[in-house]
Write an enzyme that holds these catalytic residues in place. Structure first.
Site, PDB file in Angstrom:
ATOM      1  N   CYS A 114       4.376   1.503  17.712  1.00 15.77           N
ATOM      2  CA  CYS A 114       3.357   0.452  17.761  1.00 15.77           C
ATOM      3  C   CYS A 114       2.956   0.072  19.184  1.00 15.77           C
ATOM      4  O   CYS A 114       1.926  -0.568  19.389  1.00 15.77           O
ATOM      5  CB  CYS A 114       3.843  -0.787  17.019  1.00 15.77           C
ATOM      6  N   HIS A 256       0.498  -7.615  18.892  1.00 15.07           N
ATOM      7  CA  HIS A 256       0.622  -6.580  17.870  1.00 15.07           C
ATOM      8  C   HIS A 256       0.552  -7.242  16.505  1.00 15.07           C
ATOM      9  O   HIS A 256       1.238  -8.232  16.235  1.00 15.07           O
ATOM     10  CB  HIS A 256       1.947  -5.843  18.054  1.00 15.07           C
ATOM     11  N   ASN A 286      -0.399  -3.740   9.368  1.00 16.27           N
ATOM     12  CA  ASN A 286       0.167  -3.212  10.605  1.00 16.27           C
ATOM     13  C   ASN A 286      -0.305  -1.766  10.773  1.00 16.27           C
ATOM     14  O   ASN A 286       0.122  -0.878  10.046  1.00 16.27           O
ATOM     15  CB  ASN A 286       1.695  -3.278  10.533  1.00 16.27           C
TER      16      ASN A 286
END
Length: 329
Positions: A114, A256, A286
């Site tokens: 990520c 994030h 996500n």
């Protein structure tokens, strides 16, 4: 003196197909209230109609090139942040370069889960130090749906697919923003808390072997939450302190987009009110490496980020990896 780095343009791309929480109610033992309460996610775009990492990178890259008024032939380097490229060999960056109609330029993939976007941006900053005339395409994309077990209700509802892309140069252009600084960190000692092991050289397989559970995302959610909140907020505080800034100097914070609980906890630690924290996870879930550039692209497109704004980025990913960045628009 450091060579400056500017984001000349930004674009994003997501698959057409959407999986809503109602869709998951028909797939696994879950419901909309449970998902929204624990994650804030209501839907996510998924590449279940055959789209690939390179397809989405191409869409995001073309959007960035169009915004910059630039031809792909002007690019000197192509970097793709991903853990879910179309293939092990060739790399997504090589395939993307070909799809853009360019060859003979440096192209490479970078894997930091990520955190892939910020890791790729920092790599591009280093390249600009060596090659100040460079025009670098950084794309970040993950097709997380390809590594999600859709029978595991604890993970499958969390993830979506998408891509974001920026063009970085040492000279500003109209509407560009400056990458003031990037800080990165990692800790492999706790990497087993979030893994996709199957298919790696550490877990070899033979022809006709069954697909095992470790081919998909496996996560200790409680522990990941603790590390994500602590490390993401810590490195964001570090970059602000380094530049003599406080929370009052941050106009927009883009973290994030893991889940709403993490985002809210990090925002609280940084003393940033909700109206200065940009979220779009309710629409996308996500999206791993694409998370930050996708949110940044939307925040710019929606006018949330305005000229003169100081923007703070924060990220956290498997590995573990984490980072922060300061942008000035």
């Amino acid at each position: 003196m450091n060579t400056p780095c500017y984001i000349r343009a930004i674009g994003h791309c997501v698959p057409e197909r959407i999986l809503t929480n109602a869709d998951f109610e028909r797939m696994v033992d879950t419901n909309d209230e449970w998902i929204v309460t624990r994650t804030g996610i209501r839907e996510r775009h998924v590449a279940l109609n055959g789209e690939t990492c390179v397809d989405l990178c191409l869409g995001a890259s073309q959007a960035a090139l169009a915004q910059a008024g630039m031809d792909a032939q002007e690019l000197t380097h192509v970097i793709v942040g991903t853990f879910s490229a179309d293939s092990v060999i060739p790399s997504a960056a090589c395939m993307l370069s070909h799809r853009l109609g360019i060859s003979g330029r440096m192209a490479m993939d970078l894997s930091a889960a990520c955190s892939g976007f910020l890791y790729a941006v920092e790599t591009a900053r280093a390249l600009l130090m060596l090659h100040p005339k460079a025009k670098i395409l950084v794309a970040a994309c993950d097709i997380v749906s390809s590594r999600v077990d859709y029978t595991d209700r604890s993970t499958c509802v969390l993830f979506g697919d998408g891509a974001g892309a920026v063009i970085l140069t040492a000279e500003p252009g109209q509407g560009s923003s400056e990458v003031v600084d990037v800080l990165l960190a990692a800790d492999g000692a706790v990497g087993d808390l979030l893994t996709v092991k199957g298919g790696g050289s550490g877990t070899p397989y033979k022809l006709n072997d069954a697909i095992r559970k470790d081919f998909f995302v496996e996560m200790n959610g409680r522990e990941v939450y603790k590390h994500a909140v602590r490390n993401m907020s810590g490195i964001c505080e570090e970059i602000l302190t380094k530049h003599g800034l406080t929370d009052r100097d941050v106009d927009v914070f883009i973290p994030h987009q893991a889940n709403l609980r993490i985002v809210e906890a990090v925002g609280k630690r940084l003393n940033l009110p909700e109206e200065r924290v940009f979220t779009n996870l309710q629409k996308y879930g996500n999206t791993s490496a694409a998370s930050v550039p996708l949110a940044l692209s939307e925040a710019v497109g929606e006018g949330v980020i305005k000229p003169g704004h100081t923007v703070l980025l924060g990220t956290f990913g498997g590995g573990f990896t984490w980072g922060s960045a300061l942008l000035r628009f």
